[in-house]
Design a protein around this motif. Structure first.
Motif, mmCIF file in Angstrom:
data_model
loop_
_atom_site.group_PDB
_atom_site.id
_atom_site.type_symbol
_atom_site.label_atom_id
_atom_site.label_comp_id
_atom_site.label_asym_id
_atom_site.label_seq_id
_atom_site.Cartn_x
_atom_site.Cartn_y
_atom_site.Cartn_z
ATOM 1 N N THR A 253 23.951 32.231 -3.233
ATOM 2 C CA THR A 253 24.324 31.155 -2.305
ATOM 3 C C THR A 253 23.550 29.895 -2.694
ATOM 4 O O THR A 253 22.356 29.959 -2.979
ATOM 5 N N GLU B 40 22.585 27.457 -0.849
ATOM 6 C CA GLU B 40 21.648 27.039 0.205
ATOM 7 C C GLU B 40 21.669 25.532 0.416
ATOM 8 O O GLU B 40 20.639 24.871 0.510
ATOM 9 N N GLY C 28 24.632 25.058 6.254
ATOM 10 C CA GLY C 28 24.014 25.910 7.265
ATOM 11 C C GLY C 28 24.204 27.399 7.035
ATOM 12 O O GLY C 28 23.255 28.181 7.064
ATOM 13 N N LYS C 29 25.442 27.809 6.790
ATOM 14 C CA LYS C 29 25.744 29.219 6.541
ATOM 15 C C LYS C 29 26.723 29.291 5.380
ATOM 16 O O LYS C 29 27.732 28.593 5.363
ATOM 17 N N GLU C 30 26.418 30.154 4.403
ATOM 18 C CA GLU C 30 27.250 30.277 3.204
ATOM 19 C C GLU C 30 27.444 31.751 2.868
ATOM 20 O O GLU C 30 26.499 32.533 2.952
ATOM 21 N N SER C 31 28.658 32.098 2.481
ATOM 22 C CA SER C 31 28.949 33.441 1.988
ATOM 23 C C SER C 31 29.755 33.298 0.706
ATOM 24 O O SER C 31 30.744 32.561 0.660
ATOM 25 N N THR D 266 33.746 24.513 9.656
ATOM 26 C CA THR D 266 33.788 25.739 8.867
ATOM 27 C C THR D 266 34.819 25.517 7.778
ATOM 28 O O THR D 266 35.734 24.701 7.942
ATOM 29 N N PHE E 103 31.919 28.804 4.354
ATOM 30 C CA PHE E 103 30.740 28.049 4.771
ATOM 31 C C PHE E 103 30.940 27.516 6.183
ATOM 32 O O PHE E 103 32.060 27.411 6.684
ATOM 33 N N SER E 104 29.825 27.206 6.825
ATOM 34 C CA SER E 104 29.848 26.474 8.081
ATOM 35 C C SER E 104 28.615 25.587 8.097
ATOM 36 O O SER E 104 27.604 25.900 7.456
ATOM 37 N N ASP E 105 28.717 24.469 8.784
ATOM 38 C CA ASP E 105 27.605 23.526 8.791
ATOM 39 C C ASP E 105 27.710 22.610 10.004
ATOM 40 O O ASP E 105 28.805 22.368 10.523
#
Length: 197
Positions: A26, A28, A31-34, A144, A159-161
């Motif tokens: 990821t 980085e 905020g959130k990553e897959s 997202t 992803f979401s941020d």
């Protein structure tokens, strides 16, 4: 018994290490990553950026007048994110084709997503969004999104941020801040994509 537990722990760690190697790391950035692929995006020659939807986005900490303002500026917010994302991807020069419209041709990846929340902020953080207030208290936008292989429909990454910041603050804060935050978000998503190239 202790040795069996220790052995199980090491086997689990080994399995997780092998699994982690099956996908790219990821970046980085957001905020959130897959990440669901081991193949770098350099295998694609085209990237298509779709406009992010605002359907169903939560309106939080906004009075009735502020809700009207958000509804008025939603098209600008959507446009700013898309234009910023396209501009920054083109500036990087990684993909041969960066498209803001049209159907993908060749080996292409699609970027699509939606706005999930427009947050007016709480208390003093509404008017001084750059100060040391927690992110949840500041005026901000949340998104997202995902990267999809255009040919197979396979999801490559999600992803979401949440983007907050103080530009354009003061009494006209929502009108000034949220469009700038969308521009900044487009740049950050482009950075995320660049790290996967």
């Amino acid at each position: 018994m202790k040795n069996v537990s220790l052995l199980a722990f090491f086997l689990l760690c080994g399995a997780l290490t092998v699994f982690a190697r099956d996908t790219l790391p990821t970046p980085e950035i957001l905020g959130k990553e897959s990440i669901f692929t081991a193949q770098r995006l350099g295998a694609y020659d085209t990237i298509v950026v779709r406009a992010f939807s605002t359907d169903g986005a939560e309106l939080a900490n906004l009075d009735d007048e502020e809700k009207k303002i958000v509804e008025e500026i939603k098209p600008t917010i959507v446009k700013n994110l898309k234009e910023s994302l396209v501009k920054n991807l083109k500036k990087e020069g990684k993909f041969r084709n960066v498209l803001a419209k049209g159907e993908p041709k060749g080996k292409a990846v699609i970027v699509e997503g939606k706005f999930t929340r427009f947050n007016g902020g709480i208390g003093a953080a509404k008017f001084f969004p750059g100060w040391m207030a927690p992110k949840s208290g500041k005026t901000n936008i949340s998104v997202t999104g995902r990267l999809v292989d255009a040919k197979t429909g396979k999801e490559l990454a999600t992803f979401s941020d949440t983007r907050s910041g103080g530009e354009g603050g003061g009494l006209g804060r929502i009108r000034g801040v949220m469009p700038v935050q969308a521009t900044d978000e487009g740049e950050e998503i482009a950075n995320f994509i660049r790290k996967l190239y």
